[in-house]
Design an enzyme around this catalytic site. Structure first.
Site, PDB file in Angstrom:
ATOM      1  N   LYS A  30      -4.461  -6.637   3.999  1.00 24.56           N
ATOM      2  CA  LYS A  30      -4.374  -5.565   3.047  1.00 24.56           C
ATOM      3  C   LYS A  30      -5.887  -5.261   2.643  1.00 24.56           C
ATOM      4  O   LYS A  30      -6.270  -4.055   2.427  1.00 24.56           O
ATOM      5  CB  LYS A  30      -3.648  -5.978   1.896  1.00 24.56           C
ATOM      6  CG  LYS A  30      -3.670  -5.057   0.651  1.00 24.56           C
ATOM      7  CD  LYS A  30      -3.343  -3.583   1.170  1.00 24.56           C
ATOM      8  CE  LYS A  30      -2.859  -2.621  -0.119  1.00 24.56           C
ATOM      9  NZ  LYS A  30      -3.717  -2.365  -1.100  1.00 24.56           N
TER      10      LYS A  30
ATOM     11  N   SER B 277       0.868  -1.250  -0.031  1.00 20.45           N
ATOM     12  CA  SER B 277       0.080   0.124   0.002  1.00 20.45           C
ATOM     13  C   SER B 277       0.782   1.179   0.047  1.00 20.45           C
ATOM     14  O   SER B 277       2.006   1.366   0.640  1.00 20.45           O
ATOM     15  CB  SER B 277      -1.024   0.046   1.252  1.00 20.45           C
ATOM     16  OG  SER B 277      -1.757   1.370   1.416  1.00 20.45           O
TER      17      SER B 277
ATOM     18  N   HIS C 250      -7.352  -3.282   5.248  1.00 19.35           N
ATOM     19  CA  HIS C 250      -6.773  -1.886   5.170  1.00 19.35           C
ATOM     20  C   HIS C 250      -7.650  -1.148   4.099  1.00 19.35           C
ATOM     21  O   HIS C 250      -8.047   0.186   4.223  1.00 19.35           O
ATOM     22  CB  HIS C 250      -5.311  -2.205   4.676  1.00 19.35           C
ATOM     23  CG  HIS C 250      -4.710  -0.752   4.206  1.00 19.35           C
ATOM     24  ND1 HIS C 250      -4.944  -0.340   2.820  1.00 19.35           N
ATOM     25  CD2 HIS C 250      -3.834   0.008   4.596  1.00 19.35           C
ATOM     26  CE1 HIS C 250      -4.183   0.578   2.604  1.00 19.35           C
ATOM     27  NE2 HIS C 250      -3.607   1.045   3.709  1.00 19.35           N
ATOM     28  N   ASN C 251      -7.815  -1.684   3.054  1.00 22.17           N
ATOM     29  CA  ASN C 251      -8.468  -1.035   1.743  1.00 22.17           C
ATOM     30  C   ASN C 251     -10.129  -0.589   2.325  1.00 22.17           C
ATOM     31  O   ASN C 251     -10.430   0.238   1.938  1.00 22.17           O
ATOM     32  CB  ASN C 251      -8.584  -1.972   0.500  1.00 22.17           C
ATOM     33  CG  ASN C 251      -7.135  -1.965  -0.161  1.00 22.17           C
ATOM     34  OD1 ASN C 251      -6.201  -1.369   0.421  1.00 22.17           O
ATOM     35  ND2 ASN C 251      -7.213  -2.035  -1.208  1.00 22.17           N
TER      36      ASN C 251
ATOM     37  N   GLU D 247      -9.653   2.309   4.296  1.00 17.84           N
ATOM     38  CA  GLU D 247      -9.648   3.444   3.429  1.00 17.84           C
ATOM     39  C   GLU D 247     -10.918   3.883   2.730  1.00 17.84           C
ATOM     40  O   GLU D 247     -11.098   5.164   2.886  1.00 17.84           O
ATOM     41  CB  GLU D 247      -8.528   2.913   2.222  1.00 17.84           C
ATOM     42  CG  GLU D 247      -8.222   3.963   1.435  1.00 17.84           C
ATOM     43  CD  GLU D 247      -7.453   3.263   0.061  1.00 17.84           C
ATOM     44  OE1 GLU D 247      -7.744   3.614  -0.963  1.00 17.84           O
ATOM     45  OE2 GLU D 247      -6.492   2.667   0.501  1.00 17.84           O
TER      46      GLU D 247
ATOM     47  N   HIS E  25     -38.651 -20.748  14.399  1.00 16.37           N
ATOM     48  CA  HIS E  25     -37.308 -20.858  14.765  1.00 16.37           C
ATOM     49  C   HIS E  25     -36.362 -20.807  15.906  1.00 16.37           C
ATOM     50  O   HIS E  25     -35.132 -20.795  16.037  1.00 16.37           O
ATOM     51  CB  HIS E  25     -36.422 -19.493  14.044  1.00 16.37           C
ATOM     52  CG  HIS E  25     -36.720 -19.325  12.550  1.00 16.37           C
ATOM     53  ND1 HIS E  25     -36.146 -20.597  11.578  1.00 16.37           N
ATOM     54  CD2 HIS E  25     -37.663 -18.662  11.853  1.00 16.37           C
ATOM     55  CE1 HIS E  25     -36.428 -20.229  10.332  1.00 16.37           C
ATOM     56  NE2 HIS E  25     -37.515 -19.016  10.388  1.00 16.37           N
TER      57      HIS E  25
END
Length: 484
Positions: free
Chosen positions: A185, A130, A188-189, A192, A453
């Site tokens: 990564k 990066s 991280h993105n 970002e 359920h």
């Protein structure tokens, strides 16, 4: 001929060229190859002129230049191109040689590739890189994972060429086995995406709500960059808003408001759904890009649907000060969600992630680098098994200081009709996370009513499930085949 190259790199686009020059600057001899071989000669005759970089016109020629164990790094488009190059490389490599994927690959592809390459007697690394063009040239953040045995053979190269945090510590360390590096990564993105969306929302509030010019807003971001919000993204936002076009008018006002993406944000959101982690802020950042792409529909809707006057009235400086605190608090939530996602994935894949080390890797070189990350590193040093940043002493104090300005900001912009999906979802997550009780009891009753359920009871031990015949017409059969 005696091999001279320490590492080879395939893919001479902008990132590849700059990373090669970076490695050369740090004393490593690099052999380069590109599928379009003319790029090799152009690179050697221009950017790489006068360096020790070695060009190759075939994979066989490139591999012959490498010292053992051979290290070959791919910086090519994620997907099929990576698989194709792996197949081309394998016949030319020997046992123990290392293939490195430095692109933005999906972490599950990296898990698959690691297993496959290791089955051939080779080693594999999937590493996030990066920092963009500037980072690649002068020091990126590097997040390697894959075959654990490969790390000693690339450690010196990666850590030498990576960015350095305060104190000279490299923004690169081994993340973990198989797909761990590319997962980190990816997160991280995703963070970002969240950071960028939050900054854009702050810009929108000042522009539409306070009627400020780009230069006035630039000055605000400049002040913010000197405090807790000090970061690369705040810094470049300051510069962008101050930039004039050739006619002297702000360039930002001439850029079409439709956003693009390369997919890593969607991968982050998909992983959050898979592992059941409420990464709500990043999700809203991704959806905001989708919404921005509906430009023609938005233009038509703006004419058809009468809106609210977006002007926010009041003391401008007080409003901006509140906005700064709202942005900071939202940023804390964004990172808290990202690290929470990594924790759940690490449990699923048995990765031994060092979260303090990851924060350090992001401290320099990368797009989300900021002063803030030093605080995250310190938080995990205080409590290595910290479940959420929101529970750390420093961040609890920061939120306590910020939450009233945060709420005032959200209240103002909602009344003005200015959309702040990331900022408001961050506040909703914070309020949900800190609440001992949420109305999911009613949700469970509804699920049991329409689908049998079952539910758990507060007056019975966890793990015991109950069903109620709510109408008197149902039976005692319960559903366990799906969740709704």
């Amino acid at each position: 001929m005696e091999p001279k190259a320490d590492i080879a790199l395939i893919g001479l686009a902008v990132m590849g060229q700059n990373l090669v020059l970076n490695m050369n600057d740090h004393g490593f001899t690099v052999a380069v190859y590109n599928r379009t071989v003319s790029k090799v000669d152009n690179f050697l005759n221009n950017e790489a002129r006068g360096t020790n970089i070695i060009g190759a016109h075939s994979i066989e020629e490139m591999v012959a230049q490498l010292k053992p164990p051979r290290r070959v790094m791919l910086l090519v488009k994620a997907g099929k191109a990576v698989d194709d190059f792996i197949e081309q490389l394998i016949p030319h490599l020997d046992e123990g040689d290392i293939i490195i994927d430095g692109g933005n690959s999906y972490f599950k592809d990296t898990i698959r590739r690691t297993k496959y390459v290791e089955s051939k007697g080779l080693r594999y690394i999937g590493t996030g890189v990066s920092g963009g063009e500037e980072g690649a040239r002068h020091g990126p953040s590097i997040m390697p994972g894959g075959s654990n045995e490969a790390w000693p053979y690339v450690k010196e190269i990666f850590q030498s060429t990576s960015a350095k945090a305060d104190g000279g510590e490299p923004c690169c360390d081994w993340v973990g086995k198989d797909g761990a590096g590319h997962f980190v990564k990816m997160v991280h993105n995703g963070i970002e995406y969240g950071d960028i969306q939050l900054i854009c929302e702050a810009y929108h509030i000042m522009s539409a709500g306070l009627g400020m010019t780009p230069k006035e807003i630039s000055e605000v971001f400049g002040r913010w960059n000197e405090g807790d919000l000090d970061s690369y993204l705040i810094e470049i936002t300051r510069d962008i808003l101050a930039y004039d076009d050739e006619d002297g008018e702000p360039l930002i006002d001439k850029i079409l408001d439709t956003a693009g993406q390369k997919g890593t944000g969607k991968w982050t959101v998909g992983s959050s759904l898979e592992y059941g982690v409420p990464v709500t802020l990043i999700s809203e950042a991704v959806f905001s890009r989708f919404l921005s792409a509906l430009k023609n529909e938005r233009v038509a809707a703006a004419k058809a649907i009468k809106g609210i006057n977006p002007i926010i009235r009041g003391n401008k400086e007080a409003i901006i000060n509140d906005l700064e605190q709202a942005l900071y608090a939202s940023k804390i939530v964004s990172y808290a969600q990202g690290f929470m996602l990594m924790r759940f994935a690490a449990e699923e894949h048995r990765w031994k992630l060092n979260y303090g080390s990851i924060a350090l890797m992001w401290r320099g070189g990368c797009i989300i680098r900021s002063r803030f990350l030093g605080r995250i590193k310190e938080a995990f040093e205080r409590r290595r098994r910290l479940k959420s940043l929101l529970l750390d002493t420093f961040f609890k104090r920061a939120i306590r200081k910020s939450h009233k300005p945060w709420r005032r900001t959200i209240s103002r912009v909602v009344k003005a009709g200015i959309p702040v999906p990331a900022m408001s979802s961050a506040l909703a997550f914070f309020d949900g996370y800190r609440n001992e009780w949420l109305p999911a009891n009613l949700l469970q009753a509804q699920r049991d009513y329409f689908g049998a359920h079952t539910y758990e009871r507060v007056d019975r031990p966890r793990g015991e499930f109950f069903h109620t015949n709510w109408t008197g017409r149902g039976g005692e059969t319960v559903s366990g085949s799906y969740n709704a």
